[in-house]
Every structure is written in structure tokens, then in C-alpha cells.
Design a protein around this motif. Structure first.
Motif, PDB file in Angstrom:
ATOM      1  N   CYS A  90       0.824  -1.195   0.000  1.00 18.85           N
ATOM      2  CA  CYS A  90       0.000   0.000   0.000  1.00 18.85           C
ATOM      3  C   CYS A  90       0.868   1.259   0.000  1.00 18.85           C
ATOM      4  CB  CYS A  90      -0.897  -0.018   1.237  1.00 18.85           C
ATOM      5  SG  CYS A  90      -1.890   1.461   1.408  1.00 18.85           S
TER       6      CYS A  90
ATOM      7  N   VAL B 224      -2.311  -1.184  -3.835  1.00 19.70           N
ATOM      8  CA  VAL B 224      -3.365  -0.185  -3.682  1.00 19.70           C
ATOM      9  C   VAL B 224      -2.748   1.157  -3.291  1.00 19.70           C
ATOM     10  CG1 VAL B 224      -3.828  -0.962  -1.305  1.00 19.70           C
ATOM     11  CG2 VAL B 224      -5.544   0.378  -2.482  1.00 19.70           C
TER      12      VAL B 224
ATOM     13  N   VAL C  60      -3.590   4.882  -1.696  1.00 11.25           N
ATOM     14  CA  VAL C  60      -4.581   5.653  -0.938  1.00 11.25           C
ATOM     15  C   VAL C  60      -4.289   7.138  -1.131  1.00 11.25           C
ATOM     16  CG1 VAL C  60      -5.503   6.159   1.351  1.00 11.25           C
ATOM     17  CG2 VAL C  60      -4.851   3.829   0.774  1.00 11.25           C
TER      18      VAL C  60
ATOM     19  N   TYR D  11     -13.762   5.277  -4.358  1.00 11.51           N
ATOM     20  CA  TYR D  11     -12.917   4.098  -4.583  1.00 11.51           C
ATOM     21  C   TYR D  11     -12.849   3.804  -6.077  1.00 11.51           C
ATOM     22  CZ  TYR D  11     -17.387   1.862  -5.341  1.00 11.51           C
ATOM     23  OH  TYR D  11     -18.622   1.555  -5.845  1.00 11.51           O
TER      24      TYR D  11
ATOM     25  N   LEU E 183      -8.122   4.273  -3.301  1.00 12.84           N
ATOM     26  CA  LEU E 183      -9.112   4.739  -2.327  1.00 12.84           C
ATOM     27  C   LEU E 183      -8.833   6.206  -2.018  1.00 12.84           C
ATOM     28  CD1 LEU E 183      -9.162   1.955   0.430  1.00 12.84           C
ATOM     29  CD2 LEU E 183     -11.013   2.502  -1.125  1.00 12.84           C
TER      30      LEU E 183
ATOM     31  N   CYS F 232      -9.255   9.258   0.888  1.00 17.85           N
ATOM     32  CA  CYS F 232      -9.510   9.511   2.304  1.00 17.85           C
ATOM     33  C   CYS F 232      -9.526  11.004   2.575  1.00 17.85           C
ATOM     34  CB  CYS F 232      -8.358   9.006   3.148  1.00 17.85           C
ATOM     35  SG  CYS F 232      -8.353   7.307   3.415  1.00 17.85           S
TER      36      CYS F 232
ATOM     37  N   ALA G  97     -10.452   3.174   5.739  1.00 15.39           N
ATOM     38  CA  ALA G  97      -9.706   2.753   4.542  1.00 15.39           C
ATOM     39  C   ALA G  97      -8.780   1.604   4.898  1.00 15.39           C
ATOM     40  CB  ALA G  97      -8.917   3.926   3.982  1.00 15.39           C
TER      41      ALA G  97
ATOM     42  N   THR H 109     -10.664  -1.600   5.052  1.00 18.29           N
ATOM     43  CA  THR H 109     -10.962  -2.071   3.703  1.00 18.29           C
ATOM     44  C   THR H 109      -9.756  -2.765   3.087  1.00 18.29           C
ATOM     45  OG1 THR H 109     -12.230  -0.030   3.543  1.00 18.29           O
ATOM     46  CG2 THR H 109     -12.030  -1.349   1.536  1.00 18.29           C
TER      47      THR H 109
ATOM     48  N   ALA I 123     -12.012  -2.663  -7.793  1.00 19.71           N
ATOM     49  CA  ALA I 123     -13.059  -1.786  -7.267  1.00 19.71           C
ATOM     50  C   ALA I 123     -14.137  -2.591  -6.541  1.00 19.71           C
ATOM     51  CB  ALA I 123     -13.674  -0.969  -8.399  1.00 19.71           C
TER      52      ALA I 123
ATOM     53  N   LEU J  65     -12.831  -3.084  -3.027  1.00 15.31           N
ATOM     54  CA  LEU J  65     -12.618  -1.810  -2.347  1.00 15.31           C
ATOM     55  C   LEU J  65     -13.938  -1.063  -2.114  1.00 15.31           C
ATOM     56  CD1 LEU J  65      -9.320  -0.581  -4.058  1.00 15.31           C
ATOM     57  CD2 LEU J  65      -9.584  -1.753  -1.877  1.00 15.31           C
ATOM     58  N   LYS J  66     -14.987  -1.516  -2.786  1.00 13.61           N
ATOM     59  CA  LYS J  66     -16.312  -0.936  -2.577  1.00 13.61           C
ATOM     60  C   LYS J  66     -16.750  -1.062  -1.117  1.00 13.61           C
ATOM     61  CE  LYS J  66     -20.918  -1.340  -4.579  1.00 13.61           C
ATOM     62  NZ  LYS J  66     -21.796  -2.148  -5.413  1.00 13.61           N
TER      63      LYS J  66
ATOM     64  N   TYR K   5     -15.297  -0.210   1.312  1.00 14.67           N
ATOM     65  CA  TYR K   5     -14.940   1.041   1.993  1.00 14.67           C
ATOM     66  C   TYR K   5     -16.214   1.777   2.420  1.00 14.67           C
ATOM     67  CZ  TYR K   5     -12.554   5.615   2.448  1.00 14.67           C
ATOM     68  OH  TYR K   5     -12.049   6.811   2.892  1.00 14.67           O
TER      69      TYR K   5
END
Lengths: 457, 97
Positions: A6, A152, A154, A291, A296, A298, A323, A326, A338, A341-342, A344
Motif C-alpha cells: 500500500c 493499492v 490511498v 474508490y 481509495l 480519504c 480505509a 478495507t 473496485a 474496495l467498494k 470502503y
């Protein structure tokens, strides 16, 4: 090719909260910050609420360098020749202190250090210039010529979010959807502040400045709060309104400073620092845009900001924590699309964050609407609401009627008279019933659920 | 630092610490500015970095004294202002943000 699980862009409250939670879960995390130290690019413009932070870092009170514990809140309605003020005390916050004035340079640096001590890799001086996108899927970030890859990414990079822009989640920013702020930090000896604000050492006051020059300038508001040996005074206005009225925001701040009431409080203060920042008007990004494939958003990057209450830091922290939840789920599933990650949104929905932000954004619309120069008579009610507002906990879902109430009490002075009492009655009834009747509570929220269906269905 | 009232923005900007980037993070397509009638950037900039030069008939700006609010980027009606964050650790450094 360097690859991590991440990458978090931005070591503000949202980024650091996310990095800290992920590091504790043992997930490999890189936290990128464009400043040389975290916090040096950030400007606080309100009291810092640390209720949510206390859940994440219980020992924060012992470690944080805070200025004053804010125990008094004055809401002041100003006109050229009149002042109405209502003061509410929050002395319960002495026993369980959660409201402070603080400098973000110290706060953000501490928070990012906390994340890095937990195991996240913090790299400063990294301005993300672009995303690496493969087949519509975000697979990394570019910092100048350097490329970093991750499962991923963020985006916690604030209002002018590169991640939101380049991933296509929020490519165009609308000037009607943001507030510009200028702030001055004025040096004053601690004893002088104690005298003028009737405080003792370590305790502080906050003043909300409303309605000044509202005929010319609808969206302008201000705030003033005490630090240990300085006073912060800020003015806010929507960028679109400034443009339409040809108004310089720093000139508006000067107007506040020269108002006799304010002038007496800040007299002889010497300027320590001049600051400007931009923040979103709250909640204008649709939830399905929070997302995407491998990405994602934030905090401020996703416009998760409770503008009406001025609470940016707690909302950012909660969204960062959600987040992280998730991403933990995505790591377990080994799927960063997605579709995963939905979740979230489900995590966000387990808190009151989206409700509050959505409510708050509607208040923002009223700022853009019609304005009338009136001195409201029931500011006591407004202040009462403020008082309760300070107890809002974004991690629980019980405060919705309160927000609706407050929204009306402030908003009604800006709406045509004919709308006032039916709307007021409606809100009063719904908020009364909602306290006792769960069924009706869900009805009040139906509008929110309609809006929410967009992503559920 | 000064205690007097009505400080100019330039005087206020003297309190801000900035590490200057060699490369400009603001670029303006100046040919668009000649057509522009509103010149909102002159009003919106909290550091008053944008100025109109009557003699040379062009917009002059000083990227070095930028507070990084980015409002200019949002309001330019011609879309002539390209604003991004300064590179790698440069730019404004708030000590009491």
C-alpha cells in the motif's frame, strides 16, 4: 521494480491514521509526504477534537504537544454597530479533555512519527506528480522520474488531490465547492490572553464569528481561538463568492480584526505568521467516487469534511481508519479491484461520517443562497446546538437529528421567510420523534438512503 | 514582525518561511490574460502574487511567494493558470499552521 502493498499519498491526519492502522495489522505500507517534515504544509483553522484519535492512540494525551484545552465557546453575531454573543462553557472537557488548540506542524509530525514507529515507511519530500495506470487500474505513483508500485494507492493528499485527479475519480474541481481561508497567528503574552478571555493557564476559548457584512458577502465567516501565547484568527469564504463579489479575503479578515469587539481582544498582538489554505465545502464528491481499481480516497481528497462544524481532523482520521479496514479485507482476499474496495463505503457507513458530511454539504448550499442582514434573536438556540455539537462522535451514529436541527437554526437566517416555519416545524417534529421512535428516525433518513442507493443498487 | 495595524500583504508575507524552488510551479499562458476582462486572480490570491503591469500590458506573477492554497488554479476563467505543488520539499513551510 520496487513494489509494496500500500502506498499512502500525504502524511496528514487521514494518511497517518490509515498508515498507523495498516502497520498495526502488519501490512506493508509506504507513507509519502511532500513537505520536508509532515505538517509544515498544513494549516489548522479550528479547535482540534481528539475524541476519535484517543480510540486509535490511547496514549496520545501524554505525548502530544498541545496548546490550550478549549473549554469555552463564544458564538458571536456581528454587524457594523452591534454585537450579539452567546457563551457556552464546556468545563466537562477538563475532566475528559478532547478539545484543544494545537499547531499542525507539531501534531502532524507526531502522528506520522507514530505511524512510522508502528512499522510504516515514512518518506518525506516526495511530491507525487502522477499515477501509474495500467488498463484503468492504479498500480503505483510517480515522484518526478522515480516510480513506486503498490497493490493499492490511498489518496490522502488534501484538496488539490493528485490521486483523485489522475485516477479520474474527481478530475475537475469546482470553485463553488470550496472554502478559502486566511489565518493570522498573533503573538500575545499568556497573561494578557488569560485576562482578556477570563481564563487560567492551560485553558482556552474559541470564538465563532458569524454574519458580518452578510449583505455584501454571504459566505464569509470567521473564527478566533487562543493558543498558549498567541491568538489565531481566520476568515473563510467560498471561492465562487469571492469571485462574484470581487472581494479580497485578506481584506475581509482585516475587517474582522478592526471590528471594535474583536480589536479589543487582539490589540497589540504582533503577527507571528500569515497563512492561507483551501478546504472543500464538504460531501460534494459522490460516494461511488471514493474508490476505484487499486485506489481509495480519504479525508479531504474525497471531500470527507464536516464543513459546518469545522471538523476536518476527526473526519479525516475516521476515514483513514476505515480505509485501513478495507485494505485489510482486500489483502486477505488478494483482490484490489473496485469490487472489493467498494466495501470502503460499508465501513464508512458503520460510522456517522457520511451522514454528517452529507448534511454539512447541504448547509454549504445555503451559504450560496440568498442572504439577509438580520440579527437573529434566538442565537441562544444556535449556541445550545454548538454546545451539543462538541459531543459529536463520528464513530457512533446517534447524532443525526442534532445536525438537522443545527442546520436549520443557522440556515434559516439565510432562507426566505415563507420557507422558515414549515421547514422549522418539519425539522422540529422529526428530530423530536426520532429521539423516541426508531421507525420515524428511518423516515427522516430516507432522503439520505435514496442517495445511498446509487451505490448499493 | 510588527504590531501596527493595516500591515500590507507584503509585510505579512515576510513572516512566512519559504524554500524557493528553482523551477516555477506556476505557469501562466500570458496571451490569454490580454483577452481576460475579470482578472480574478488579482483578487483571489491571498499573497497578492499576481499583478497587472499597465505599461507592458501583461500579467506579472511571483511564484516564489506562494502560500500554496491553489485558489488561482480554480478561478481562472480562461484556464490560463497552471498551478501544481512545488517539487520535492520546496515551497512554503508553516511553523505555526
Amino acid at each position: 521494480m520496487e513494489k509494496t502493498t500500500c502506498i499512502i499519498v500525504g502524511a496528514g491526519p487521514a494518511g497517518s491514521a490509515c498508515a498507523l492502522s495498516l502497520a498495526r495489522k502488519g501490512i506493508e505500507t509506504v507513507l509519502l509526504e511532500r513537505g520536508r517534515t509532515p505538517g509544515e504544509k498544513n494549516v489548522s483553522s479550528f479547535v482540534l477534537f481528539i475524541k476519535e484519535l484517543k480510540r486509535l492512540v490511547p496514549e496520545c494525551m501524554d505525548e502530544l504537544e498541545l496548546e490550550r484545552n478549549i473549554v469555552r465557546s463564544d458564538q458571536i453575531i456581528l454587524s457594523d454597530d452591534d454585537v450579539k454573543t452567546i457563551t457556552s462553557f464546556n468545563y466537562k472537557h477538563i475532566r475528559n479533555p478532547v478539545t484543544f488548540s494545537a499547531f499542525r506542524r507539531k501534531f502532524d509530525a507526531w502522528f506520522a512519527k507514530k505511524a512510522s514507529m508502528a512499522g510504516a515507511e515514512l518518506i518525506t519530500g516526495m511530491t507525487v506528480t502522477d499515477l501509474i495506470i495500467d488498463n484503468g487500474r492504479v498500480i503505483g505513483v510517480k515522484v518526478g522520474d522515480e516510480e513506486l508500485y503498490a497493490d493499492v494507492v490511498v489518496g490522502a493528499d488534501g484538496y488539490h488531490s493528485k490521486v483523485a485527479e489522475r485516477s479520474g475519480l474527481n478530475p475537475v474541481l469546482d470553485p463553488g465547492q470550496c472554502l478559502l481561508s486566511v489565518k493570522e497567528v498573533l503573538n500575545l503574552p499568556a497573561e494578557v490572553i488569560n485576562d482578556r478571555f477570563q481564563l487560567t493557564d492551560g485553558l482556552g476559548a474559541e470564538l465563532g464569528l458569524w454574519n458580518y457584512d452578510v449583505n455584501n458577502f454571504k459566505s464569509g465567516t470567521g473564527t478566533l481561538y487562543t493558543n498558549t501565547d498567541s491568538i489565531s484568527i481566520a476568515a473563510f469564504a467560498s471561492v465562487a463568492d469571492l469571485k462574484n463579489k470581487n472581494m479580497k479575503l485578506h481584506a475581509y479578515l482585516e475587517k474582522f480584526k478592526q471590528h471594535p469587539y474583536i480589536n479589543a481582544l487582539i490589540k497589540d498582538g504582533t503577527l507571528r505568521e500569515y497563512q492561507a489554505h483551501i478546504l472543500s465545502n464538504g460531501g460534494r464528491i459522490a460516494p461511488e467516487k471514493l474508490y476505484g481499481d487499486g485506489v481509495l480516497l480519504c479525508g479531504e481528497a474525497g471531500a470527507i469534511m464536516d464543513t459546518m462544524s469545522g471538523m476536518g481532523v476527526p473526519t479525516c482520521i475516521v476515514s483513514g481508519m476505515m480505509a485501513a479496514e478495507t485494505i485489510e479485507m482486500a489483502v486477505k482476499k488478494r483482490d484490489f479491484s473496485a469490487g472489493t474496495l467498494k466495501n470502503y463505503l460499508k465501513y464508512l457507513d458503520s460510522t456517522s461520517l457520511l451522514d454528517m458530511v452529507y448534511e454539512s454539504s447541504k448547509v454549504g448550499e445555503y451559504w450560496d443562497g440568498a442572504g439577509k442582514d438580520e440579527m437573529p434573536d434566538d442565537i441562544k438556540a444556535v449556541a445550545d446546538c454548538y454546545n451539543k455539537w462538541w459531543d459529536v462522535d463520528y464513530m457512533s451514529k446517534d447524532y443525526y437529528p442534532l445536525m438537522a436541527n443545527l442546520f436549520f437554526k443557522i440556515g434559516k437566517h439565510f432562507m426566505p421567510k415563507i420557507l422558515r416555519w414549515p421547514l422549522g416545524a418539519a425539522i422540529k417534529i422529526t428530530s423530536l420523534y426520532s429521539k423516541t421512535c426508531e421507525k420515524i428516525k428511518s423516515k427522516i433518513r430516507s432522503r439520505y438512503y435514496e442517495w445511498k442507493k446509487q451505490y448499493d443498487g | 514582525m510588527s504590531g501596527k495595524n493595516n500591515m500590507t500583504v507584503d509585510e505579512k508575507m515576510a513572516t512566512v518561511k519559504i524554500k524557493i524552488d528553482k523551477e516555477a510551479h506556476i505557469t501562466v499562458k500570458k496571451e490569454f490574460c490580454k483577452k481576460c476582462t475579470t482578472r480574478t486572480c488579482l483578487i483571489i490570491c491571498t499573497a497578492e502574487n499576481y499583478k497587472w503591469d499597465e505599461e507592458r500590458v501583461e500579467l506579472i506573477f511571483n511564484y516564489e511567494g506562494c502560500l500554496e492554497c491553489g485558489a488561482c488554479r480554480l478561478i481562472c476563467p480562461e484556464g490560463a493558470i497552471d498551478w501544481s505543488y512545488p517539487k520535492q520539499g520546496c515551497g512554503v513551510k508553516f511553523r505555526f499552521g
